[in-house]
Design a protein around this motif. Structure first.
Motif, short mmCIF file in Angstrom:
data_model
loop_
_atom_site.label_atom_id
_atom_site.label_comp_id
_atom_site.label_asym_id
_atom_site.label_seq_id
_atom_site.Cartn_x
_atom_site.Cartn_y
_atom_site.Cartn_z
N PRO A 54 0.84 -1.21 0.00
CA PRO A 54 0.00 0.00 0.00
C PRO A 54 0.87 1.26 0.00
N GLN A 55 0.44 2.24 -0.76
CA GLN A 55 1.15 3.51 -0.82
C GLN A 55 0.28 4.58 -0.20
N LYS A 56 0.92 5.55 0.44
CA LYS A 56 0.19 6.64 1.06
C LYS A 56 0.16 7.84 0.12
N PRO A 57 -0.89 8.67 0.22
CA PRO A 57 -0.91 9.90 -0.57
C PRO A 57 0.27 10.79 -0.18
N LYS A 58 0.76 11.57 -1.14
CA LYS A 58 1.90 12.46 -0.91
C LYS A 58 1.40 13.90 -0.95
N ILE A 59 1.71 14.66 0.10
CA ILE A 59 1.32 16.06 0.17
C ILE A 59 2.56 16.92 0.01
N THR A 60 2.53 17.81 -0.97
CA THR A 60 3.63 18.72 -1.23
C THR A 60 3.13 20.14 -0.98
N THR A 61 3.81 20.88 -0.11
CA THR A 61 3.41 22.26 0.15
C THR A 61 4.47 23.21 -0.38
N LYS A 62 4.01 24.40 -0.76
CA LYS A 62 4.93 25.43 -1.25
C LYS A 62 4.33 26.79 -0.93
N SER A 63 5.14 27.82 -1.01
CA SER A 63 4.68 29.17 -0.78
C SER A 63 3.98 29.68 -2.03
N CYS A 64 2.75 30.17 -1.87
CA CYS A 64 1.98 30.68 -3.01
C CYS A 64 2.12 32.19 -3.15
N SER A 65 2.07 32.87 -2.03
CA SER A 65 2.21 34.32 -1.99
C SER A 65 2.66 34.68 -0.58
N ALA A 66 2.90 35.93 -0.36
CA ALA A 66 3.42 36.36 0.94
C ALA A 66 2.53 35.87 2.08
N GLY A 67 3.07 35.00 2.92
CA GLY A 67 2.36 34.51 4.08
C GLY A 67 1.37 33.39 3.83
N ASN A 68 1.24 32.93 2.59
CA ASN A 68 0.28 31.88 2.27
C ASN A 68 1.00 30.66 1.71
N THR A 69 0.43 29.48 1.97
CA THR A 69 0.98 28.26 1.39
C THR A 69 -0.12 27.52 0.62
N CYS A 70 0.31 26.76 -0.36
CA CYS A 70 -0.60 25.93 -1.15
C CYS A 70 -0.13 24.49 -1.01
N ALA A 71 -1.04 23.56 -1.19
CA ALA A 71 -0.69 22.15 -1.08
C ALA A 71 -1.19 21.40 -2.30
N THR A 72 -0.42 20.40 -2.72
CA THR A 72 -0.81 19.49 -3.80
C THR A 72 -0.88 18.11 -3.21
N LEU A 73 -1.99 17.42 -3.48
CA LEU A 73 -2.20 16.07 -2.98
C LEU A 73 -2.08 15.11 -4.14
N GLU A 74 -1.09 14.21 -4.07
CA GLU A 74 -0.90 13.18 -5.09
C GLU A 74 -1.40 11.85 -4.53
N ILE A 75 -2.46 11.32 -5.13
CA ILE A 75 -3.03 10.07 -4.67
C ILE A 75 -2.50 8.94 -5.54
N PRO A 76 -1.83 7.96 -4.95
CA PRO A 76 -1.25 6.87 -5.74
C PRO A 76 -2.33 6.02 -6.39
N GLY A 77 -1.99 5.44 -7.48
CA GLY A 77 -2.92 4.56 -8.18
C GLY A 77 -2.57 4.49 -9.66
N PRO A 78 -3.37 3.78 -10.42
CA PRO A 78 -3.10 3.64 -11.85
C PRO A 78 -3.18 4.98 -12.55
N THR A 79 -2.37 5.14 -13.58
CA THR A 79 -2.40 6.35 -14.39
C THR A 79 -3.03 6.02 -15.73
N ARG A 80 -3.50 7.02 -16.40
CA ARG A 80 -4.12 6.81 -17.72
C ARG A 80 -3.09 6.69 -18.79
#
Length: 80
Positions: A54-80
């Protein structure tokens, strides 16, 4: 027939709403305070598709603008 999860912007309560294919113009309100101010949130899951280890989802965070962060959620599984 999806179930969506929402967060009330007035009281902060999390609630779910089930939608049928035949639902048109459905009114959604917080069941706790009856507010119609809410945002849709990404529901958590504990199910991962695939075989083997089993693989766990991967969360990547980065700075979006001054004082704010954004996150990307990568859910493992088959790709198209």
């Amino acid at each position: 027939m999806p179930v969506f999860e929402f967060r009330c912007l007035e009281c902060g309560d999390l609630f779910e709403k089930f939608f049928r294919n035949s639902d048109k113009g459905v009114e959604v309100a917080c069941p706790k305070c009856r507010s119609e101010s809410f945002e849709r949130v990404i529901s958590s899951t504990n199910y991962v598709m695939g075989s083997g280890k089993p693989q766990k989802p991967k969360i990547t965070t980065k700075s979006c603008s001054a004082g704010n962060t954004c996150a990307t959620l990568e859910i493992p599984g088959p790709t198209r």
